[in-house]
Design a protein around this motif. Structure first.
Motif, PDB file in Angstrom:
ATOM      1  N   UNK A 295      16.075   7.073   8.131  1.00 10.06           N
ATOM      2  CA  UNK A 295      15.432   8.356   7.877  1.00 10.06           C
ATOM      3  C   UNK A 295      14.022   8.303   8.438  1.00 10.06           C
ATOM      4  N   UNK A 296      13.700   9.256   9.291  1.00 11.98           N
ATOM      5  CA  UNK A 296      12.364   9.350   9.871  1.00 11.98           C
ATOM      6  C   UNK A 296      11.746  10.660   9.401  1.00 11.98           C
ATOM      7  N   UNK A 297      10.632  10.558   8.709  1.00 11.16           N
ATOM      8  CA  UNK A 297       9.964  11.758   8.238  1.00 11.16           C
ATOM      9  C   UNK A 297       9.200  12.410   9.385  1.00 11.16           C
ATOM     10  N   UNK A 298       9.282  13.743   9.438  1.00  6.74           N
ATOM     11  CA  UNK A 298       8.586  14.487  10.492  1.00  6.74           C
ATOM     12  C   UNK A 298       8.041  15.776   9.889  1.00  6.74           C
ATOM     13  N   UNK A 299       7.022  16.309  10.540  1.00  3.61           N
ATOM     14  CA  UNK A 299       6.465  17.587  10.075  1.00  3.61           C
ATOM     15  C   UNK A 299       7.308  18.732  10.641  1.00  3.61           C
ATOM     16  N   UNK A 300       6.875  19.967  10.404  1.00  4.19           N
ATOM     17  CA  UNK A 300       7.640  21.141  10.827  1.00  4.19           C
ATOM     18  C   UNK A 300       7.804  21.217  12.342  1.00  4.19           C
ATOM     19  N   UNK A 301       6.858  20.658  13.096  1.00  2.00           N
ATOM     20  CA  UNK A 301       6.937  20.675  14.555  1.00  2.00           C
ATOM     21  C   UNK A 301       7.766  19.523  15.116  1.00  2.00           C
ATOM     22  N   UNK A 302       8.265  18.656  14.251  1.00  2.00           N
ATOM     23  CA  UNK A 302       9.052  17.521  14.699  1.00  2.00           C
ATOM     24  C   UNK A 302       8.230  16.295  15.026  1.00  2.00           C
ATOM     25  N   UNK A 303       6.933  16.359  14.759  1.00  2.00           N
ATOM     26  CA  UNK A 303       6.071  15.205  15.024  1.00  2.00           C
ATOM     27  C   UNK A 303       6.263  14.158  13.927  1.00  2.00           C
ATOM     28  N   UNK A 304       6.280  12.923  14.334  1.00  2.00           N
ATOM     29  CA  UNK A 304       6.441  11.817  13.399  1.00  2.00           C
ATOM     30  C   UNK A 304       5.242  11.772  12.447  1.00  2.00           C
ATOM     31  N   UNK A 305       5.539  11.653  11.161  1.00  2.00           N
ATOM     32  CA  UNK A 305       4.461  11.590  10.173  1.00  2.00           C
ATOM     33  C   UNK A 305       3.932  10.166  10.075  1.00  2.00           C
ATOM     34  N   UNK A 306       2.618  10.022   9.846  1.00  2.00           N
ATOM     35  CA  UNK A 306       2.067   8.672   9.686  1.00  2.00           C
ATOM     36  C   UNK A 306       2.540   8.059   8.372  1.00  2.00           C
ATOM     37  N   UNK A 307       2.461   6.765   8.292  1.00  2.00           N
ATOM     38  CA  UNK A 307       2.839   6.067   7.062  1.00  2.00           C
ATOM     39  C   UNK A 307       1.907   6.501   5.938  1.00  2.00           C
ATOM     40  N   UNK A 308       2.416   6.622   4.737  1.00  2.00           N
ATOM     41  CA  UNK A 308       1.552   7.018   3.631  1.00  2.00           C
ATOM     42  C   UNK A 308       0.539   5.912   3.324  1.00  2.00           C
ATOM     43  N   UNK A 309      -0.602   6.291   2.755  1.00  2.00           N
ATOM     44  CA  UNK A 309      -1.584   5.265   2.413  1.00  2.00           C
ATOM     45  C   UNK A 309      -1.036   4.359   1.320  1.00  2.00           C
ATOM     46  N   UNK A 310      -1.561   3.157   1.193  1.00  2.00           N
ATOM     47  CA  UNK A 310      -1.062   2.257   0.151  1.00  2.00           C
ATOM     48  C   UNK A 310      -1.304   2.856  -1.232  1.00  2.00           C
ATOM     49  N   UNK A 311      -0.444   2.534  -2.141  1.00  2.00           N
ATOM     50  CA  UNK A 311      -0.531   3.054  -3.499  1.00  2.00           C
ATOM     51  C   UNK A 311      -1.122   1.964  -4.373  1.00  2.00           C
ATOM     52  N   UNK A 312      -2.215   2.276  -5.022  1.00  2.00           N
ATOM     53  CA  UNK A 312      -2.866   1.308  -5.891  1.00  2.00           C
ATOM     54  C   UNK A 312      -2.724   1.742  -7.340  1.00  2.00           C
ATOM     55  N   UNK A 313      -2.480   0.778  -8.190  1.00  2.00           N
ATOM     56  CA  UNK A 313      -2.411   1.041  -9.619  1.00  2.00           C
ATOM     57  C   UNK A 313      -3.686   0.495 -10.226  1.00  2.00           C
ATOM     58  N   UNK A 314      -4.433   1.386 -10.862  1.00  2.00           N
ATOM     59  CA  UNK A 314      -5.681   0.966 -11.486  1.00  2.00           C
ATOM     60  C   UNK A 314      -5.455   0.854 -12.981  1.00  2.00           C
ATOM     61  N   UNK A 315      -6.000  -0.195 -13.542  1.00  2.00           N
ATOM     62  CA  UNK A 315      -5.888  -0.395 -14.975  1.00  2.00           C
ATOM     63  C   UNK A 315      -6.704   0.644 -15.727  1.00  2.00           C
ATOM     64  N   UNK A 316      -6.200   1.093 -16.839  1.00  2.00           N
ATOM     65  CA  UNK A 316      -6.898   2.063 -17.673  1.00  2.00           C
ATOM     66  C   UNK A 316      -7.260   1.368 -18.984  1.00  2.00           C
ATOM     67  N   UNK A 317      -8.533   1.419 -19.287  1.00  2.00           N
ATOM     68  CA  UNK A 317      -9.006   0.802 -20.524  1.00  2.00           C
ATOM     69  C   UNK A 317      -9.098   1.906 -21.570  1.00  2.00           C
ATOM     70  N   UNK A 318      -8.414   1.731 -22.707  1.00  2.00           N
ATOM     71  CA  UNK A 318      -8.476   2.778 -23.723  1.00  2.00           C
ATOM     72  C   UNK A 318      -9.888   2.884 -24.293  1.00  2.00           C
ATOM     73  N   UNK A 319     -10.268   4.126 -24.620  1.00  2.00           N
ATOM     74  CA  UNK A 319     -11.588   4.360 -25.199  1.00  2.00           C
ATOM     75  C   UNK A 319     -11.631   3.763 -26.590  1.00  2.00           C
ATOM     76  N   UNK A 320     -12.811   3.248 -26.953  1.00  3.28           N
ATOM     77  CA  UNK A 320     -12.993   2.675 -28.286  1.00  3.28           C
ATOM     78  C   UNK A 320     -13.049   3.798 -29.306  1.00  3.28           C
ATOM     79  N   UNK A 321     -12.598   3.536 -30.486  1.00  5.59           N
ATOM     80  CA  UNK A 321     -12.625   4.528 -31.551  1.00  5.59           C
ATOM     81  C   UNK A 321     -14.064   4.879 -31.898  1.00  5.59           C
ATOM     82  N   UNK A 322     -14.353   6.162 -32.029  1.00  6.41           N
ATOM     83  CA  UNK A 322     -15.670   6.623 -32.421  1.00  6.41           C
ATOM     84  C   UNK A 322     -16.603   6.857 -31.271  1.00  6.41           C
ATOM     85  N   UNK A 323     -16.188   6.670 -30.051  1.00  3.24           N
ATOM     86  CA  UNK A 323     -17.091   6.913 -28.910  1.00  3.24           C
ATOM     87  C   UNK A 323     -16.854   8.249 -28.324  1.00  3.24           C
TER      88      UNK A 323
END
Length: 162
Positions: free
Chosen positions: A134-162
């Motif tokens: 499968x080759x992804x292409x736009x409406x004009x048939x041009x090859x789409x660039x590879x998607x940017x890398x996907x990064x998962x960022x850690x989420x620190x829960x908020x402290x109670x009362x802040x």
């Protein structure tokens, strides 16, 4: 009447039970998977003497008999490997079909249908090897660039009362 011989029916009870095996064993699972890898369907295996019926095999798959989900020895993992191998076995038949057409033993139209079915089944059973690219292409048939890398960022829960 003392000294009566036991009936023949009681002697048969000690004999080996008849019927299809339904209890999962690693040996039986391996035999099923070998047949699948050689090209047999679950329906055909279920009709074979000494093998579990198709419903039993599907029950083993649903329950993932023999291990955990990621355990290579589990029935589902063995089955998936056997299906991928069956794709190779199917694909090997293409040369045989082409030779029959060349020799005039098979109608080219029938051969095309058979070969298309084999390619489709192989692509479903082992998509990495035989599937459509499968080759992804736009409406004009041009090859789409590879998607940017996907990064998962850690989420620190908020402290109670802040």
């Amino acid at each position: 009447m003392a000294g009566k011989q036991p009936k023949a029916s009681t002697a048969k009870k000690a004999a080996k039970p008849t019927g299809r095996p339904s209890s999962y064993t690693q040996d039986l699972a391996e035999r099923v998977c070998v047949l699948i890898a050689q090209g047999d369907s679950i329906a055909k295996i279920g009709e074979t003497e000494g093998m579990p019926d198709a419903r039993t095999i599907f029950r083993w798959l649903a329950a993932n008999a023999g291990g955990e989900e990621d355990d290579p020895a589990s029935f589902r993992q063995q089955y998936m490997r056997a299906r991928a191998s069956r794709a190779d076995a199917r694909f090997e038949r293409l040369d045989e079909i082409m030779q029959k057409v060349e020799d005039g033993r098979l109608d080219p139209a029938a051969a095309r249908v058979m070969m298309d079915a084999i390619k489709w089944q192989s692509g479903k059973e082992n998509a990495k090897r035989y599937g459509e690219k499968v080759q992804l292409a736009d409406a004009d048939g041009e090859k789409l660039p590879a998607p940017p890398p996907f990064y998962v960022m850690g989420v620190v829960p908020a402290k109670q009362g802040e």
